[in-house]
Design an enzyme around this catalytic site. Structure first.
Site: not given
Length: 876
Positions: A291, A422-423, A82
């Site tokens: 993120c 994602n999350e 990332e």
């Protein structure tokens, strides 16, 4: 990579104590275990231990080679990339010029401007102006700004232009190496405009290379190229571009690449970083986040709004670099997309890894927690994902396969997995959209595995709900993420032992112990033995984050650190590399004796705190279980009994209550009492006055980084939980949907008995937990390497005492040599690898005492891999 809402996960390093201190929280060695029950020869490693070393603790390790454990796939261990900590621009992406296209903006970072990293400069008395322009004269629509130099020089030898400071300390060059320069330019002078390109030290006085000269000859955008050869080594260079004469010259995409990139690829990768990643032999590459995948707007980068803060949309990142969009990076800087989807796929191929891209699910995570309800936009993103699969796998004659081929890769990349989301912390909203993605992908590409996820934590309501939804829908692979204390990893080795063997498999996409000390690496290594033992459930696993610049990091720990000239693996890199390059083909069932221990009661002082909230507390009492009053404060006087442990907030006694009045301050912990207290009841009246959250009542307080607190109205006043903090890293013990009202007084009682905690709110039992997991420091797993015919005995000893271990290979094992090959990581648990010293590195040796049953002493604070040669499959 996604942070929990701010309190739950911090991207800064916690002040962790040594692993032995962490173990002491729940593990007290039995004094009787300090004496050996038998004698045995010490291994060479243990024989070198100093005289003051702790006495060995005795263990047994027994193999059952007649049974075959789970197969371990080649792809089990991988890496997660990332662009955090300047991992891409200024890191793995080898471009040396920062803000090469003048696209930096305050939307990326409040300190940015289009001239960030650029400084006007002049030679020979020249003058002029430099301005960044966004008008119809731009190079292209999606990379919209350019630099206009207005020149006013009568001396043709004089020059006016700009210098670029590169990333961090400057542009890094090495003596004798070649650097490729390029720029897009146009001039309004029919006779042309001369450009001079140079490399200089940061002071500007010392040339680092002979200058490069070229002439811009057209008023149409044209790409000009040349090379510079460094005559000296520097980490603080500046690229200087000046123009001579008069008139106007326009510049864009000012670029400088080292000629020597990884595998020599154009628009390539920094060689030392790519080589360190390749040395891990990763089975997969998860990208691009994290993120930055699922935060911001999900709209496209197009007129009329030109949205700067967008989710990561893969089509923005392919094609010629000068035509790629720009975007604000979630982690507080700009991302150029020079490192885009094509480069990710190419890198995965180059290192022999399975590509595993993550696409946004139109539900933002990482504290934003918004669901986009736009059916047309959802359909567009689903189609984008189908197009991505065609870009990766389609023939060169297909529309998107042709774009891949035009970029230099005619053959398909062989994509097999796509992760959606994602999350996300809105489980039902996320799963509804995930289902639409999955339905469309499986209808057109049944060969593709669509990966779901379980939110941002290892437990809790979101985790439970998403697992319920994934399980009911028959999702094949579910992504779990968690960042916890070393103690958590030592306590939860058996996490996957109880997972349903017939349910979805686990992709452990992000995990780490929250620091870069060897004690953290030891805890991670101990946990990895449990991952391998459960290889039938845990199919993929990747540590995170992968890369971090020492000059700009938003998160610690990290696997590989770098500055402008050097890179080095953290202690966790060394343990990950040891596991990733010694996997084996299947697990050999084995069993080890536990560390003799007793569990200590929860003990500690009490505390009060707030987070982005003003609150008032009153009538604090602490009562022993026999009814004795240990502490009391009705705040009729001063706050002299309280210690402002965190040093934050504005605490004062007001009208008979203890008030924290700053509604913006975070983590304002104040404490009182004796850290030795055990078996007590804490009672307090708490009232929220204003702010985003509720209040925090702490117990079992040792210090600011080691305690429990009842977080009532946390996470933006969306839920409540008890969190345990060890070395600053938190884990959730129990959670409910309770929220807190402004102005209402709550009666809070916390009952601590041994390691059992019961919580009461307004006289009613709210919940409870028993924190009795043992942080076991001795962990092992055994695998078989069918290619070499070796048993790989993997042992982690995360304690101060050597582990004298009787190893029984089993009657069915046929040993072909008494000599075992050993690789050992050993050192001070507080040791860190840095740019100047790497104390934790693998040591290779041999041990000549292998028999069907033998004794070996594993050093204190060590990871040992023992390869034992066998004479073929075991007898059955």
């Amino acid at each position: 990579m996604a942070p929990r809402p701010p309190r739950r996960r911090r991207r800064l390093a916690p002040a962790l104590s040594t692993l032995s201190i962490l173990l002491a929280a729940t593990l007290l060695p039995d004094p009787a275990s300090a004496t050996a029950s038998h004698t045995s020869p010490a291994s060479p490693a243990s024989a070198e231990a100093p005289e003051a070393a702790a006495a060995p603790v005795d263990y047994s390790l027994s193999l059952d080679p007649a049974r075959t454990g789970p197969a371990i796939e080649n792809s089990m261990y991988g890496v997660f990339f990332e662009d955090i900590n300047h991992a891409a621009d200024g890191g793995l992406y080898a471009e040396l010029v920062q803000n090469r296209s003048f696209e930096y903006d305050r939307a990326d970072n409040a300190a940015y401007s289009p001239m960030t990293a650029w400084t006007p400069t002049a030679t020979g008395g020249a003058s002029g102006t430099a301005e960044v322009v966004d008008d119809d004269g731009r190079l292209n629509e999606r990379n919209r700004r350019y630099l206009r130099l207005n020149l006013d020089a009568t001396d043709p030898a004089a020059g006016f232009g700009v210098s670029n400071s590169g990333y961090a300390s400057g542009i890094s060059v090495r003596q004798g190496e070649t650097y490729d320069f390029s720029v897009w330019a146009r001039t309004d002078r029919p006779q042309g405009t001369p450009l001079t390109i140079g490399l200089r030290e940061g002071s500007g006085q010392t040339a680092l290379a002979a200058p490069l000269r070229m002439t811009v000859r057209s008023d149409r955008w044209t790409r000009y190229t040349g090379t510079l050869t460094a005559g000296a080594t520097s980490a603080a260079g500046r690229l200087v571009v000046t123009a001579g004469g008069a008139g106007t010259v326009r510049l864009d995409m000012v670029s400088l690449f080292p000629r020597e990139t990884y595998r020599g690829r154009p628009n390539g990768l920094r060689k030392d970083l790519a080589e360190k990643i390749a040395a891990l032999k990763p089975g997969f590459l998860r990208f691009p986040g994290g993120c930055l995948v699922n935060t911001g707007s999900h709209q496209a980068y197009e007129a009329p709004n030109w949205e700067r803060r967008r989710s990561y949309q893969w089509k923005d990142t392919i094609g010629p670099v000068e035509q790629r969009a720009t975007n604000a990076n979630f982690w507080g800087y700009n991302q150029s997309y020079g490192l885009g989807y094509f480069e990710y796929f190419q890198f995965a191929k180059d290192i022999g890894a399975m590509p595993l891209p993550v696409v946004p699910a139109l539900v933002t995570g990482c504290g934003q927690n918004r669901a986009t309800d736009d059916p047309a936009l959802l359909r567009r993103h689903i189609q984008d994902t189908l197009d991505l699969i065609e870009f990766a796998n389609g023939p060169a004659t297909s529309p998107w396969g042709a774009k891949r081929a035009a970029m230099g890769h005619a053959k398909p990349f062989g994509l097999t997995h796509v992760a959606v989301g994602n999350e996300e912390n809105l489980p039902d909203e996320y799963f509804a959209r995930f289902t639409e993605f999955r339905k469309a992908i499986e209808a057109k590409h049944p060969e593709i595995t669509v990966v779901g996820n379980s939110g941002p934590d290892d437990t809790g309501r979101t985790f439970d709900r998403l697992w319920q939804l994934n399980r009911a829908a028959g999702v094949e692979l579910v992504d779990e993420h968690y960042y916890n204390s070393p103690q958590w990893f030592l306590q939860n080795n058996a996490r996957y032992d109880s997972y349903d063997r017939n349910g979805p498999k686990v992709f452990l996409g992000e995990y780490a112990s929250l620091d870069n000390r060897f004690s953290n690496a030891l805890a991670e290594a101990a946990y990895m033995t449990g991952l391998e033992r459960n290889a039938d459930v845990v199919k993929l696993a990747s540590y995170a984050p992968l890369l971090a610049s020492t000059h700009s990091s938003q998160w610690r720990p990290d696997m590989i650190w770098f500055d402008n000239q050097k890179s080095w693996g953290s202690t966790s890199y060394e343990t990950q590399k040891l596991f990733m390059t010694n996997v084996g083909d299947h697990v050999v069932p084995s069993e080890a004796s536990p560390t003799p221990a007793t569990v200590a009661p929860i003990g500690g002082a009490v505390g009060l705190s707030t987070w982005a909230t003003s609150a008032a507390y009153d009538d604090v009492t602490v009562t022993a279980k026999d009814g004795r009053t240990l502490f009391g404060d009705d705040f009729s006087g001063t706050d002299g009994q309280w210690t402002k442990a965190a040093g934050r907030g504005s605490w004062a006694v007001e009208n008979g209550a203890y008030v924290q009045s700053d509604a913006t301050a975070e983590n304002t912990l104040v404490t009182a009492g004796d850290p030795a207290w055990q078996d007590y009841d804490l009672q307090v009246k708490a009232t929220k006055r204003s702010g985003r959250e509720g209040f925090l009542i702490a117990f079992g307080v040792k210090d600011t980084g080691n305690h429990y607190w009842w977080n009532l109205g946390g996470w933006g006043n969306t839920r409540s939980a008890v969190e345990k903090s060890v070395g600053g890293a938190k884990e959730t013990m129990v959670e409910h949907a309770t929220t807190i009202e402004n102005g209402r007084a709550y009666d809070v009682r916390i009952q601590v008995r041994g390691r059992q905690v019961t919580l009461f709110l307004d006289g009613k039992e709210w919940g409870g937990f028993t924190d009795d997991k043992v942080a076991e420091p001795f962990r092992q797993v055994v695998t078989r390497d069918e290619t070499t015919g070796e048993l790989i005995v993997k042992v982690v000893n995360a304690q101060e005492a050597p582990a004298r271990t009787r190893i029984d290979l089993g009657a069915a094992t046929r040993i072909s040599s008494p000599r075992a090959r050993l690789t050992t990581l050993q050192g001070d648990p507080n040791a860190e690898n840095t740019s100047t010293a790497q104390p934790i590195r693998p040591e290779r040796s041999t041990f000549d005492g292998v028999e069907r049953a033998f004794t070996y002493t594993f050093p204190a604070h060590s990871v040992t891999f023992m390869r034992i040669k066998t004479a073929g499959p075991p007898r059955h």
